[in-house]
Design a protein around this motif. Structure first.
Motif, PDB file in Angstrom:
ATOM      1  N   HIS A 145      61.049   7.340 -21.435  1.00 12.35           N
ATOM      2  CA  HIS A 145      60.426   6.012 -21.446  1.00 12.35           C
ATOM      3  C   HIS A 145      60.080   5.582 -20.025  1.00 12.35           C
ATOM      4  CE1 HIS A 145      59.532   1.970 -22.739  1.00 12.35           C
ATOM      5  NE2 HIS A 145      60.379   1.502 -21.843  1.00 12.35           N
ATOM      6  N   ALA A 146      60.952   5.852 -19.052  1.00  8.36           N
ATOM      7  CA  ALA A 146      60.704   5.437 -17.677  1.00  8.36           C
ATOM      8  C   ALA A 146      59.569   6.238 -17.058  1.00  8.36           C
ATOM      9  CB  ALA A 146      61.977   5.591 -16.841  1.00  8.36           C
ATOM     10  N   LEU A 147      59.434   7.499 -17.419  1.00  8.65           N
ATOM     11  CA  LEU A 147      58.404   8.339 -16.824  1.00  8.65           C
ATOM     12  C   LEU A 147      57.083   8.306 -17.574  1.00  8.65           C
ATOM     13  CD1 LEU A 147      60.539  11.467 -15.914  1.00  8.65           C
ATOM     14  CD2 LEU A 147      59.793   9.619 -14.410  1.00  8.65           C
ATOM     15  N   ARG A 148      57.042   7.605 -18.699  1.00  6.90           N
ATOM     16  CA  ARG A 148      55.843   7.582 -19.534  1.00  6.90           C
ATOM     17  C   ARG A 148      54.625   7.065 -18.780  1.00  6.90           C
ATOM     18  NH1 ARG A 148      56.478   3.671 -24.206  1.00  6.90           N
ATOM     19  NH2 ARG A 148      56.539   2.331 -22.422  1.00  6.90           N
ATOM     20  N   ASP A 149      54.791   6.064 -17.903  1.00 10.87           N
ATOM     21  CA  ASP A 149      53.656   5.444 -17.234  1.00 10.87           C
ATOM     22  C   ASP A 149      53.278   6.132 -15.934  1.00 10.87           C
ATOM     23  OD1 ASP A 149      53.479   3.555 -19.241  1.00 10.87           O
ATOM     24  OD2 ASP A 149      54.949   2.254 -18.269  1.00 10.87           O
ATOM     25  N   THR A 150      53.934   7.252 -15.561  1.00 11.87           N
ATOM     26  CA  THR A 150      53.625   7.904 -14.302  1.00 11.87           C
ATOM     27  C   THR A 150      52.622   9.030 -14.452  1.00 11.87           C
ATOM     28  OG1 THR A 150      55.484   9.430 -14.546  1.00 11.87           O
ATOM     29  CG2 THR A 150      55.889   7.358 -13.365  1.00 11.87           C
ATOM     30  N   ARG A 151      52.063   9.220 -15.628  1.00 15.68           N
ATOM     31  CA  ARG A 151      51.075  10.275 -15.835  1.00 15.68           C
ATOM     32  C   ARG A 151      49.807   9.962 -15.056  1.00 15.68           C
ATOM     33  NH1 ARG A 151      52.271  10.023 -21.927  1.00 15.68           N
ATOM     34  NH2 ARG A 151      54.097  11.324 -22.060  1.00 15.68           N
ATOM     35  N   HIS A 152      49.115  11.018 -14.630  1.00 16.43           N
ATOM     36  CA  HIS A 152      47.880  10.841 -13.869  1.00 16.43           C
ATOM     37  C   HIS A 152      46.705  10.663 -14.814  1.00 16.43           C
ATOM     38  CE1 HIS A 152      49.966  11.816 -10.219  1.00 16.43           C
ATOM     39  NE2 HIS A 152      50.467  12.894 -10.791  1.00 16.43           N
ATOM     40  N   THR A 153      45.661  10.002 -14.304  1.00 15.20           N
ATOM     41  CA  THR A 153      44.453   9.828 -15.097  1.00 15.20           C
ATOM     42  C   THR A 153      43.688  11.147 -15.127  1.00 15.20           C
ATOM     43  OG1 THR A 153      43.246   9.070 -13.157  1.00 15.20           O
ATOM     44  CG2 THR A 153      44.253   7.390 -14.559  1.00 15.20           C
ATOM     45  N   PRO A 154      42.866  11.378 -16.137  1.00 16.08           N
ATOM     46  CA  PRO A 154      42.117  12.633 -16.223  1.00 16.08           C
ATOM     47  C   PRO A 154      41.189  12.809 -15.027  1.00 16.08           C
ATOM     48  CG  PRO A 154      41.749  11.270 -18.177  1.00 16.08           C
ATOM     49  CD  PRO A 154      42.628  10.507 -17.257  1.00 16.08           C
ATOM     50  N   MET A 155      40.926  14.064 -14.666  1.00 13.38           N
ATOM     51  CA  MET A 155      40.128  14.351 -13.484  1.00 13.38           C
ATOM     52  C   MET A 155      38.680  13.903 -13.659  1.00 13.38           C
ATOM     53  SD  MET A 155      39.483  17.988 -11.730  1.00 13.38           S
ATOM     54  CE  MET A 155      40.344  18.046 -10.198  1.00 13.38           C
ATOM     55  N   PHE A 156      38.079  14.199 -14.801  1.00 10.90           N
ATOM     56  CA  PHE A 156      36.687  13.841 -15.038  1.00 10.90           C
ATOM     57  C   PHE A 156      36.623  12.677 -16.009  1.00 10.90           C
ATOM     58  CE2 PHE A 156      36.184  18.272 -13.687  1.00 10.90           C
ATOM     59  CZ  PHE A 156      35.299  18.070 -12.652  1.00 10.90           C
ATOM     60  N   THR A 157      36.531  11.490 -15.466  1.00  7.63           N
ATOM     61  CA  THR A 157      36.384  10.317 -16.312  1.00  7.63           C
ATOM     62  C   THR A 157      34.916  10.159 -16.681  1.00  7.63           C
ATOM     63  OG1 THR A 157      36.093   8.905 -14.398  1.00  7.63           O
ATOM     64  CG2 THR A 157      38.348   9.162 -15.232  1.00  7.63           C
ATOM     65  N   LEU A 158      34.643   9.222 -17.553  1.00 10.61           N
ATOM     66  CA  LEU A 158      33.268   9.003 -18.016  1.00 10.61           C
ATOM     67  C   LEU A 158      32.362   8.601 -16.854  1.00 10.61           C
ATOM     68  CD1 LEU A 158      31.456   8.958 -20.481  1.00 10.61           C
ATOM     69  CD2 LEU A 158      32.060   6.582 -20.814  1.00 10.61           C
ATOM     70  N   LYS A 159      32.879   7.789 -15.923  1.00  9.64           N
ATOM     71  CA  LYS A 159      32.083   7.349 -14.784  1.00  9.64           C
ATOM     72  C   LYS A 159      31.735   8.538 -13.892  1.00  9.64           C
ATOM     73  CE  LYS A 159      32.104   4.029 -11.020  1.00  9.64           C
ATOM     74  NZ  LYS A 159      32.865   3.023 -10.316  1.00  9.64           N
ATOM     75  N   ASN A 191      58.710  12.476  -7.415  1.00 11.87           N
ATOM     76  CA  ASN A 191      60.108  12.812  -7.162  1.00 11.87           C
ATOM     77  C   ASN A 191      60.997  11.580  -7.168  1.00 11.87           C
ATOM     78  OD1 ASN A 191      59.550  15.491  -6.926  1.00 11.87           O
ATOM     79  ND2 ASN A 191      59.151  15.391  -4.738  1.00 11.87           N
ATOM     80  N   THR A 192      60.533  10.497  -7.741  1.00 10.97           N
ATOM     81  CA  THR A 192      61.310   9.274  -7.805  1.00 10.97           C
ATOM     82  C   THR A 192      62.424   9.445  -8.819  1.00 10.97           C
ATOM     83  OG1 THR A 192      59.258   8.079  -7.422  1.00 10.97           O
ATOM     84  CG2 THR A 192      61.156   6.784  -8.127  1.00 10.97           C
ATOM     85  N   SER A 193      63.618   9.005  -8.446  1.00  3.55           N
ATOM     86  CA  SER A 193      64.730   9.121  -9.397  1.00  3.55           C
ATOM     87  C   SER A 193      64.869   7.808 -10.156  1.00  3.55           C
ATOM     88  CB  SER A 193      66.033   9.449  -8.668  1.00  3.55           C
ATOM     89  OG  SER A 193      66.363   8.401  -7.791  1.00  3.55           O
ATOM     90  N   TYR A 194      65.195   7.934 -11.415  1.00  2.00           N
ATOM     91  CA  TYR A 194      65.357   6.790 -12.281  1.00  2.00           C
ATOM     92  C   TYR A 194      66.770   6.815 -12.837  1.00  2.00           C
ATOM     93  CZ  TYR A 194      60.297   6.586 -12.177  1.00  2.00           C
ATOM     94  OH  TYR A 194      59.003   6.495 -11.775  1.00  2.00           O
ATOM     95  N   ALA A 195      67.381   5.647 -12.897  1.00  6.66           N
ATOM     96  CA  ALA A 195      68.716   5.560 -13.472  1.00  6.66           C
ATOM     97  C   ALA A 195      68.579   5.429 -14.980  1.00  6.66           C
ATOM     98  CB  ALA A 195      69.447   4.341 -12.914  1.00  6.66           C
ATOM     99  N   PRO A 254      53.427   0.207  -5.228  1.00 11.09           N
ATOM    100  CA  PRO A 254      54.434   0.542  -6.245  1.00 11.09           C
ATOM    101  C   PRO A 254      54.332  -0.388  -7.448  1.00 11.09           C
ATOM    102  CG  PRO A 254      55.469  -0.525  -4.361  1.00 11.09           C
ATOM    103  CD  PRO A 254      54.022  -0.320  -4.015  1.00 11.09           C
ATOM    104  N   GLN A 255      54.344   0.226  -8.623  1.00  7.45           N
ATOM    105  CA  GLN A 255      54.310  -0.538  -9.863  1.00  7.45           C
ATOM    106  C   GLN A 255      55.747  -0.847 -10.269  1.00  7.45           C
ATOM    107  OE1 GLN A 255      51.577  -1.554 -11.509  1.00  7.45           O
ATOM    108  NE2 GLN A 255      50.270  -0.653  -9.941  1.00  7.45           N
ATOM    109  N   PRO A 256      56.001  -2.055 -10.707  1.00  5.04           N
ATOM    110  CA  PRO A 256      57.367  -2.355 -11.140  1.00  5.04           C
ATOM    111  C   PRO A 256      57.713  -1.546 -12.377  1.00  5.04           C
ATOM    112  CG  PRO A 256      55.895  -4.167 -11.683  1.00  5.04           C
ATOM    113  CD  PRO A 256      55.104  -3.184 -10.862  1.00  5.04           C
TER     114      PRO A 256
END
Length: 171
Positions: free
Chosen positions: A16-30, A3-7, A93-95
């Motif tokens: 572009h601002a929201l591109r890096d906020t995606r979650h990692t897949p639930m079942f990774t290889l590990k 729910n973070t707002s971006y200007a 928080p990631q810059p």
């Protein structure tokens, strides 16, 4: 998404601002490898316990007990590791990258010519010759009209035509 707002001024900047906020897949290889190990150990434990027991030497029974304890320990360790991995981690928080400002070249207002139309409204036009004289050396759109101003041929651009091409006009 969070729910973070971006200007941002455009939809592209928001994406572009929201591109890096995606979650990692639930079942990774590990995670899949850990599940496979647990399943293999469970099958091995079932296979070892389903064999008929014979009255053999005590050393062989002791080896089976130790092997079973090791398998149970490995299963418990794997489950414990999975619990630790699924614990909520402290949020660091990631810059966020700042969106690049949109640059719109400004059309010189001294080149604005107000022309009265037949309907009584004034239309603002911009002379190509004046724009050249003012040092406005941007690529102009292909929407000019050829006219004569004081007997000399010139090309003029409507205000709407320049706005549609991405130029800023002073009021």
């Amino acid at each position: 998404m969070s729910n973070t707002s971006y200007a941002s001024e455009t939809l592209a900047e928001t994406i572009h601002a929201l591109r890096d906020t995606r979650h990692t897949p639930m079942f990774t290889l590990k995670c899949q490898a850990n599940i496979l190990i647990v399943l293999l150990m469970a099958v091995a434990l079932l296979a070892a316990t389903s064999m008929p027991s014979h009255a053999e030497k005590h050393g062989n029974d002791l080896a089976k007990i130790i092997a079973g304890a090791l398998v149970i320990g490995l299963i418990a360790k794997t489950i414990d590791d999975n619990k630790d991995r699924h614990k909520p981690q402290p949020h660091i928080p990631q810059p966020q990258p700042y969106p690049e400002p949109v640059y719109e070249p400004r059309v010189p207002s001294v080149c604005a010519i107000s022309i009265d139309s037949n309907s009584g409204d004034a239309v603002t036009m911009y002379s190509e010759r004046c724009l050249d004289r003012e040092g406005f050396n941007y690529r102009l759109p292909n929407c000019a009209r050829d006219i004569r101003i004081y007997g000399e041929r010139d090309r003029v651009y409507s205000a709407q035509c320049l706005r549609d091409a991405g130029f800023r006009l002073d009021r």
